[in-house]
Design an enzyme around this catalytic site. Sequence first.
Site, PDB file in Angstrom:
ATOM      1  N   HIS A  58       0.880  -1.193   0.000  1.00  0.00           N
ATOM      2  CA  HIS A  58       0.000   0.000   0.000  1.00  0.00           C
ATOM      3  C   HIS A  58       0.908   1.233   0.000  1.00  0.00           C
ATOM      4  O   HIS A  58       1.511   1.567   1.012  1.00  0.00           O
ATOM      5  CB  HIS A  58      -0.896   0.017   1.241  1.00  0.00           C
ATOM      6  CG  HIS A  58      -1.865   1.160   1.268  1.00  0.00           C
ATOM      7  ND1 HIS A  58      -3.213   0.987   1.471  1.00  0.00           N
ATOM      8  CD2 HIS A  58      -1.691   2.491   1.117  1.00  0.00           C
ATOM      9  CE1 HIS A  58      -3.815   2.166   1.449  1.00  0.00           C
ATOM     10  NE2 HIS A  58      -2.912   3.103   1.235  1.00  0.00           N
TER      11      HIS A  58
ATOM     12  N   HIS B 137     -10.436   0.947   1.788  1.00  0.00           N
ATOM     13  CA  HIS B 137     -10.211   1.922   2.853  1.00  0.00           C
ATOM     14  C   HIS B 137     -11.378   1.717   3.813  1.00  0.00           C
ATOM     15  O   HIS B 137     -12.490   2.166   3.546  1.00  0.00           O
ATOM     16  CB  HIS B 137     -10.159   3.359   2.322  1.00  0.00           C
ATOM     17  CG  HIS B 137      -9.894   4.345   3.420  1.00  0.00           C
ATOM     18  ND1 HIS B 137      -8.700   4.976   3.561  1.00  0.00           N
ATOM     19  CD2 HIS B 137     -10.673   4.735   4.459  1.00  0.00           C
ATOM     20  CE1 HIS B 137      -8.734   5.740   4.653  1.00  0.00           C
ATOM     21  NE2 HIS B 137      -9.927   5.619   5.201  1.00  0.00           N
TER      22      HIS B 137
ATOM     23  N   ASP C 210       1.422   2.542   3.557  1.00  0.00           N
ATOM     24  CA  ASP C 210       0.581   3.732   3.381  1.00  0.00           C
ATOM     25  C   ASP C 210       1.435   4.994   3.448  1.00  0.00           C
ATOM     26  O   ASP C 210       0.937   6.056   3.846  1.00  0.00           O
ATOM     27  CB  ASP C 210      -0.553   3.763   4.412  1.00  0.00           C
ATOM     28  CG  ASP C 210      -1.673   4.719   4.021  1.00  0.00           C
ATOM     29  OD1 ASP C 210      -1.717   5.130   2.840  1.00  0.00           O
ATOM     30  OD2 ASP C 210      -2.494   5.058   4.886  1.00  0.00           O
TER      31      ASP C 210
ATOM     32  N   HIS D 183      -4.494  -0.958   5.840  1.00  0.00           N
ATOM     33  CA  HIS D 183      -4.077  -0.200   7.022  1.00  0.00           C
ATOM     34  C   HIS D 183      -5.027  -0.353   8.200  1.00  0.00           C
ATOM     35  O   HIS D 183      -5.644   0.617   8.640  1.00  0.00           O
ATOM     36  CB  HIS D 183      -3.856   1.283   6.699  1.00  0.00           C
ATOM     37  CG  HIS D 183      -4.874   1.944   5.810  1.00  0.00           C
ATOM     38  ND1 HIS D 183      -6.216   1.913   6.084  1.00  0.00           N
ATOM     39  CD2 HIS D 183      -4.749   2.652   4.671  1.00  0.00           C
ATOM     40  CE1 HIS D 183      -6.861   2.583   5.142  1.00  0.00           C
ATOM     41  NE2 HIS D 183      -5.993   3.044   4.275  1.00  0.00           N
TER      42      HIS D 183
ATOM     43  N   HIS E 124       1.527   5.394  -1.641  1.00  0.00           N
ATOM     44  CA  HIS E 124       1.136   6.578  -2.412  1.00  0.00           C
ATOM     45  C   HIS E 124       2.384   7.194  -3.022  1.00  0.00           C
ATOM     46  O   HIS E 124       3.310   7.570  -2.304  1.00  0.00           O
ATOM     47  CB  HIS E 124       0.452   7.613  -1.509  1.00  0.00           C
ATOM     48  CG  HIS E 124      -0.820   7.108  -0.918  1.00  0.00           C
ATOM     49  ND1 HIS E 124      -2.026   7.251  -1.559  1.00  0.00           N
ATOM     50  CD2 HIS E 124      -1.068   6.430   0.219  1.00  0.00           C
ATOM     51  CE1 HIS E 124      -2.970   6.686  -0.813  1.00  0.00           C
ATOM     52  NE2 HIS E 124      -2.413   6.176   0.266  1.00  0.00           N
TER      53      HIS E 124
ATOM     54  N   LYS F 155      -9.345  -0.471  -5.857  1.00  0.00           N
ATOM     55  CA  LYS F 155      -9.404   0.179  -4.550  1.00  0.00           C
ATOM     56  C   LYS F 155     -10.772   0.790  -4.300  1.00  0.00           C
ATOM     57  O   LYS F 155     -11.267   1.585  -5.113  1.00  0.00           O
ATOM     58  CB  LYS F 155      -8.329   1.273  -4.467  1.00  0.00           C
ATOM     59  CG  LYS F 155      -8.306   2.063  -3.157  1.00  0.00           C
ATOM     60  CD  LYS F 155      -7.803   1.238  -1.973  1.00  0.00           C
ATOM     61  CE  LYS F 155      -7.923   1.994  -0.654  1.00  0.00           C
ATOM     62  NZ  LYS F 155      -6.714   2.723  -0.293  1.00  0.00           N
TER      63      LYS F 155
HETATM   64 ZN   LIG Z   1      -3.447   5.069   1.750  1.00  0.00          ZN
END
Ligand SMILES: [Zn+2]
Length: 346
Positions: A13, A136, A247, A174, A15, A99
């Site tokens: 995960h 999420h 994350d 997460h 970004h 996602k």
């Molecule tokens: Zn994230």
Amino acid sequence: MQQIVIRRPDDWHLHLRDGAMLQGVLPETTRHFARAIIMPNLVPPVVTARDAAAYRDRILAALPEGAAFEPLMTLYLTEGTDPADVAAAAGSGLVKAVKLYPAGATTNSHSGVRDLGAVMPVLEKMAEIGLPLCTHGEVTDPQVDIFDREAVFIDTVLAPLRRRLPELRVVMEHITTAEGAAYAAEAGPNLGATITTHHLIINRNHILVGGIKPHYYCLPVAKREHHRLALRRAATSGLPCYFLGTDSAPHVDALKEHACGCAGCFTATNTLPLLAHVFEEEGALDRLEGFASLHGPAFYRLPANDTTLRLVKRDEAHRFPDKIFTEAGPVTVFDPGFPVHWHVEA
Ligand SMILES: [Zn+2]
């Protein structure tokens, strides 16, 4: 001197953003990680196979010289997503997951899903072809307290969805609560859960006591201490449902240190020394490889990496950079608040 050698890890995960920020932060990940699941919440989001191919090409173009790194692309699920486009993107190997962002849950999530019923044809197709759904896992109902949003998501969204579509492969991204860890442990082989580095280290006091600390603010927000301890037990348990997803989420300092600060901790730079520290504290260094390098590929039905990475514990503490300086602006590196003696050696 203590040392361990593990298969090269992957980040399930991550970004990376785009443009100057992508260029600035990508080397922080490729230094240690072989692959990463790349989050699609750009502006505009990565919605179609065509978007994902173009984003992958931008990531590959930004790779540091000589880096061996494979971005694993994802699609951002919207109520307009076409099941046939998803199936084609998965079939070609381009896309490894889709996602789900509940609309409004986190950074750049306003294109997310309001009504799961509207995306059921996509989810049914994903269940049929075995393509994982990354979630999420927080509800966005303003009536629900922000510290309860993960547990309520499990009860009111995730569990009903999995009862309706038991073949759907799901990653709880997460997880931040004892409830999340417990649900994953009982859920069987079609469910995995990623855990970040920072949620093993901070609880909500780190954010709020003694002045607000914007660089510890992320979503899902860190919870009470007993949740942090539950996450530590989960990550170090050796159970294959738990694996690393940092994350790591860069925002420039000007947007973190702000009246309405952005959510995200930037841990790409120091995740592996921090994990070695945590796993050593828990007496579980022998389980670090499973968490960081083996359980994730197994869930995603990919081979583990065949190269390795060496972690060495030295007397002198690791000196992490305070910030990464990108063309988009400075990004503060996550500060664990204690000295770390583990170092990554090639
Ligand atoms: Zn994230």
